[in-house]
Design a protein around this motif. Structure first.
Motif, PDB file in Angstrom:
ATOM      1  N   SER A 388       0.736  -1.367   0.066  1.00 59.61           N
ATOM      2  CA  SER A 388       0.032   0.051  -0.004  1.00 59.61           C
ATOM      3  C   SER A 388       0.935   0.856  -0.020  1.00 59.61           C
ATOM      4  N   ARG A 391      -0.545   4.050  -1.830  1.00 62.89           N
ATOM      5  CA  ARG A 391      -1.959   4.751  -1.601  1.00 62.89           C
ATOM      6  C   ARG A 391      -2.008   5.386  -0.281  1.00 62.89           C
ATOM      7  N   ALA A 442      -4.775  -3.098  -8.480  1.00 63.01           N
ATOM      8  CA  ALA A 442      -4.101  -3.962  -7.071  1.00 63.01           C
ATOM      9  C   ALA A 442      -3.272  -4.358  -8.211  1.00 63.01           C
ATOM     10  N   SER A 492      -8.065  -4.139  -3.330  1.00 63.09           N
ATOM     11  CA  SER A 492      -7.099  -4.221  -2.703  1.00 63.09           C
ATOM     12  C   SER A 492      -6.674  -5.935  -2.804  1.00 63.09           C
ATOM     13  N   ALA A 579      -8.369   0.586   3.162  1.00 64.88           N
ATOM     14  CA  ALA A 579      -7.257  -0.023   3.544  1.00 64.88           C
ATOM     15  C   ALA A 579      -6.989  -1.177   3.963  1.00 64.88           C
ATOM     16  N   VAL A 580      -5.703  -1.629   4.010  1.00 60.05           N
ATOM     17  CA  VAL A 580      -5.716  -3.034   4.496  1.00 60.05           C
ATOM     18  C   VAL A 580      -4.524  -2.568   5.665  1.00 60.05           C
ATOM     19  N   TYR A 591      -9.312  -5.088   6.939  1.00 60.13           N
ATOM     20  CA  TYR A 591      -9.769  -4.445   6.113  1.00 60.13           C
ATOM     21  C   TYR A 591     -10.821  -3.350   6.226  1.00 60.13           C
TER      22      TYR A 591
END
Length: 648
Positions: A388, A391, A442, A492, A579-580, A591
């Motif tokens: 990520s 992001r 992703a 994601s 987002a993770v 999540y």
């Protein structure tokens, strides 16, 4: 006693058992013989006469017994008490020895029981990973800035998010009073860690900037970027470290290597130029104090379009280039930006230039290196890495390093083209024509070639087509079609312990597919033919015109089971962003989604933050089969997904 009586009755002068008359003449002889007998009687003690020795031993034992009995009567109870005390002391010593042996053994057994049964296992924290919290008001479908960072040192990533509260939502937007703030919520339960009020709405929240403190809780800072200011705050407390007015900011911050030699990384942002003539300006900012490094560097760009970047790229030779643009991808050397901003020469490690990149410069008078064509406007530029970093854009060195040395994903909606560019020479590795794409792809590992693959979705005519493209060749590895959920949320991917990735995406119900086909078939574009016949057509799936679905579903796809989908959750809320977050100790991932939920009695909806534990959700998820095959069984699937472990 018998020996004593016989000795007492024995008369002198004659030896034997007969008692004769007294003869004084024989008295001396008797005494001499007695003395000789006494001498002789002493030898059997050494074994010369066993019979006499036994008799003598019995007599001595009887005498010793009499002496003990007599002594007992003479001494009294004192000696008896002494013996009892010694016996009691011996018993105490034995008990102490037993206790010294049993006590460590008992402690060891108790410790084993504590470790095995009483100490909570890390898995028990799974329930705390699923929580929901209402934050504030939301107008429209604007996605709030969000960041993930461990601010309280508990090993779990916490959530930092911009919150807007409207005091009077019955008035027009221009007359409403807004309260702006940023919240830090604990990742283990959503509790408030700290709250900071703001004067301007945020456009970016980024964490991980080095502060130089030796205390781990105060060693990192978060950077809050609004339209006119940059604010660095302590990540653990929310206290302000420095504030800088930088003009009209239009981008996030980019982490740079140390430019000033103060052992602190520096920052770069893009702003609108003050001269109103140039198109874009790049500004260098000290990561230690927030002060401007020199002056803004203005650029005139040939194209106009969506803001691209800025991104930092490190070439194979160690040279640094900043990639940015408006509808195009341009590159400029970091050393050139520093020289124009300060009028000085940059440090030696920053002065490096890559000969391959420098040959791409069309004119020596131009400072820009053109990466993309002006005739093909670019909408997205991403690093081809799993994670990520592109992001969340955290400002720690690990995230920046992962994103600065990879190939790039270039997406153009105008030409409907998705390309992957090689970082060494900026040439396309592959290019693919796709329909309308509204979100960034992703990246994750679907196959085992080591190159990140891409999860993309296209929406048209009420149908969402989800595909996984091979990152090395650009061919389709998996695809399926769903009812369009009317959401523009980025997909994601989450890396598992095996090295593969699971892919998460939002969609409606999956559309029916032909028998014995693992991939979804193209959508039938003839609406009249679908209306005339409701049966399934070979090579074409008929989709009737239906209203917008109310229920949106979050699906999970694992590469080992391409015909199986797990429905993790469903909602009627409008998901704005996601987002993770990873939990290394629990080998789990969460999540995190931000949604707009309609609220009764209020004109504006409520902004809701939700977290979902992937391991817990996968264990209880609904299983959807894209084909009619009944293998593997539901038991095998649930056993497999319960054992999933995630890593960052």
């Amino acid at each position: 006693m018998a020996a004593s009586l016989s000795r007492a009755l024995k008369l002198p002068g004659k030896k034997g058992s007969d008692l004769g008359e007294y003869d004084p003449l024989t008295q001396a002889d008797s005494e001499d013989e007695t003395e000789d007998d006494d001498l002789v009687l002493n030898y059997p003690r050494n074994g010369l006469n066993p019979a006499v020795a036994d008799l003598r031993g019995e007599e001595e034992l009887d005498e010793e017994e009499e002496l003990r009995e007599g002594a007992g009567h003479e001494v009294g109870p004192g000696r008896s008490q002494g013996g009892a005390a010694e016996e009691k002391a011996a018993r105490v010593r034995g008990a102490m020895r037993s206790a010294a042996f049993l006590l460590p053994l008992s402690c060891a057994a108790l410790l084993v029981l504590l470790c095995a049964f009483l100490i909570p296992c890390p898995q028990g924290a799974l329930l705390q990973m699923q929580w929901e919290r209402e934050l504030g008001d939301t107008a429209g479908v604007t996605s709030p800035p969000i960041a993930l960072w461990d601010v309280d040192g508990d090993g779990l990533e916490d959530v930092l998010i911009a919150v807007t509260n409207i005091s009077n939502d019955s008035q027009p937007m221009s007359a409403q009073s807004k309260e702006l703030s940023v919240w830090a919520l604990g990742g283990g339960g959503g509790q408030m860690l700290w709250r900071k009020s703001l004067r301007e709405p945020l456009i970016s929240v980024q964490c991980g900037l080095q502060t130089g403190s030796s205390d781990p809780l105060h060693s990192s800072a978060c950077v809050l970027i609004s339209s006119g200011h940059m604010i660095a705050i302590n990540a653990s407390t929310g206290w302000t470290l420095w504030t800088t007015a930088v003009g009209h900011v239009v981008s996030h911050a980019v982490l740079l290597p140390d430019l000033q030699g103060d052992a602190f990384p520096d920052l770069l942002i893009a702003t609108l130029p003050e001269d109103k003539v140039s198109d874009l300006a790049l500004v260098l900012i000290s990561g230690r104090s927030g002060a401007l490094i020199g002056r803004p560097v203005n650029f005139n760009l040939t194209a106009q379009g969506k803001l691209i970047g800025p991104l930092l790229h490190e070439t194979q030779t160690g040279a640094y280039y900043v990639m940015f643009g408006l509808g195009t991808v341009e590159a400029v050397s970091l050393s050139l930006i520093y020289s124009r901003a300060t009028g000085q020469t940059a440090a030696s490690r920053v002065r490096l230039k890559d000969p391959t990149w420098e040959r791409l410069r069309k004119s020596n008078s131009s400072s820009l290196i053109h990466i993309s064509s002006v005739s093909d406007p670019v909408d997205f530029l991403l690093s081809l890495v799993v994670g990520s970093c592109q992001r969340l854009r955290n400002l720690d060195g690990v995230s920046a390093l992962n994103c600065s040395r990879s190939d790039w994903i270039v997406l153009s909606n105008s030409s409907r083209r998705l390309s992957v560019l090689r970082a060494s020479d900026t040439r396309p590795i592959w290019s693919l024509s796709l329909a309308s794409i509204h979100t960034c792809p992703a990246a994750g590992h679907f196959n085992d070639d080591g190159v990140p693959d891409l999860l993309v979705h296209q929406s048209a005519n009420g149908v969402r087509k989800v595909q996984i493209m091979d990152g090395a060749r650009g061919r389709s590895l998996w695809e399926a079609e769903f009812v369009c959920p009317r959401l523009a949320v980025e997909d994601s991917s989450v890396l598992t312990a095996s090295g593969q990735s699971v892919f998460l995406f939002w969609a409606g119900d999956p559309l029916a597919q032909p028998q014995n086909v693992s991939k979804a078939t193209p959508l039938c574009r003839s609406h009249d033919r679908c209306m005339r016949s409701e049966r399934r057509l070979i090579g074409c799936v008929c989709v009737p015109q239906v209203a917008e679905p109310v229920l949106r579903k979050l699906f999970l796809l694992h590469p080992n089971y391409p015909t199986i989908l797990l429905e993790l959750s469903s909602t009627t809320d409008t998901v704005l962003s996601a987002a993770v977050s990873y939990q290394a100790q629990q080998k789990d991932a969460s999540y995190i989604s931000v949604s707009s939920r309609p609220s009764s009695g209020r004109a504006l909806g409520a902004q809701v933050l939700q977290t979902l534990s992937l391991r817990a959700a996968a264990a209880d998820a609904r299983i959807l089969r894209l084909t009619d095959a009944d293998k593997p069984s539901s038991f095998q699937l649930r056993k497999f997904f319960r054992r999933l472990a995630f890593r960052q």
